[in-house]
Design a protein around this motif. Structure first.
Motif, short mmCIF file in Angstrom:
data_model
loop_
_atom_site.label_atom_id
_atom_site.label_comp_id
_atom_site.label_asym_id
_atom_site.label_seq_id
_atom_site.Cartn_x
_atom_site.Cartn_y
_atom_site.Cartn_z
N TYR A 215 4.68 8.14 -20.16
CA TYR A 215 4.01 6.87 -20.45
C TYR A 215 4.67 5.73 -19.63
N VAL A 216 3.90 5.28 -18.64
CA VAL A 216 4.34 4.33 -17.71
C VAL A 216 3.31 3.32 -17.10
N PHE A 217 3.64 2.36 -16.88
CA PHE A 217 2.71 1.45 -16.04
C PHE A 217 2.66 1.88 -14.60
N GLU A 218 1.79 1.48 -14.08
CA GLU A 218 1.43 1.63 -12.48
C GLU A 218 1.73 2.96 -12.06
N ARG A 219 1.06 3.98 -12.79
CA ARG A 219 1.29 5.44 -12.38
C ARG A 219 0.56 5.67 -11.19
N PRO A 220 1.01 6.19 -10.17
CA PRO A 220 0.37 6.60 -9.03
C PRO A 220 -0.38 7.96 -9.20
N VAL A 221 -1.76 8.06 -8.48
CA VAL A 221 -2.34 9.21 -8.62
C VAL A 221 -3.01 9.58 -7.17
#
Length: 197
Positions: free
Chosen positions: A63-69
């Protein structure tokens, strides 16, 4: 941030909802500076939790902001808010027609709200958030919800409860997928969002 939910908060009063609406409805054309704070305050209003935006986490928390994909072609994107097995969320921000000016330029955000350019930006954001959902690591469950938020204006909800990550349809239906800030006065709408978060 742990994946376990916190105990539900008491339902917001109408005065609290109106205060939130009044605070955010004038926000426009500043997605980056407004997005995380808007989501934190929205979550508090509906009795949900979101990650603390002041705590950076590079370990791809649940559960996170700014999650890289990372996409199949090697390119990368960053989802504005991600919660494992719940949703991927992308923020945008339009303007209401009264453009804010700065000393250097006028800020236009993602188009005048309600215009065809703004609708196109919201559709592009939907495609973007679905692409994030489709390109999570194989070990991640497919999130059932894809959410697009125009910060301070509305949230559009799309769902794929089949778990394929291929068909995110308007949720609960095309007529009610868009939640405008004044709709938060309805306790059922707040509960729908709380369950999503």
């Amino acid at each position: 941030m742990p994946d376990a939910p916190t105990s539900p908060q008491p339902d917001a009063t109408l005065a609290q909802v109106d205060s939130f609406i009044n605070r955010w409805q004038s926000a426009q054309a500043a997605e980056k500076s407004n997005g995380q704070l808007f989501l934190v305050e929205l979550a508090a209003l509906i009795g949900a939790t979101v990650p603390d935006p002041a705590v950076a986490d590079t370990t791809r928390d649940a559960y996170v902001f700014e999650r890289p994909v990372t996409y199949a072609d090697g390119n990368r994107g960053i989802a504005d808010l991600y919660r494992r097995a719940h949703f991927v969320l992308e923020t945008k921000q339009g303007f209401d027609g009264k453009e804010e000016s700065s000393k250097r330029r006028k800020r236009k955000g993602h188009g005048k709200r309600g215009s065809s350019a703004w609708e196109a930006a919201m559709d592009a954001a939907r495609a973007q958030v679905v692409r994030y959902a489709q390109n999570l690591e194989a070990s991640e469950p497919v999130p059932p919800l894809a959410i697009v938020a125009d910060v301070g204006y509305c949230l559009d909800l799309y769902a794929d409860f089949g778990g394929s990550g291929r068909v995110y349809a308007p949720f609960p239906d095309a007529a009610r997928k868009r939640i405008h800030l004044p709709d938060l006065r309805d306790p059922d709408v707040r509960e729908r969002l709380r369950l999503a978060f």
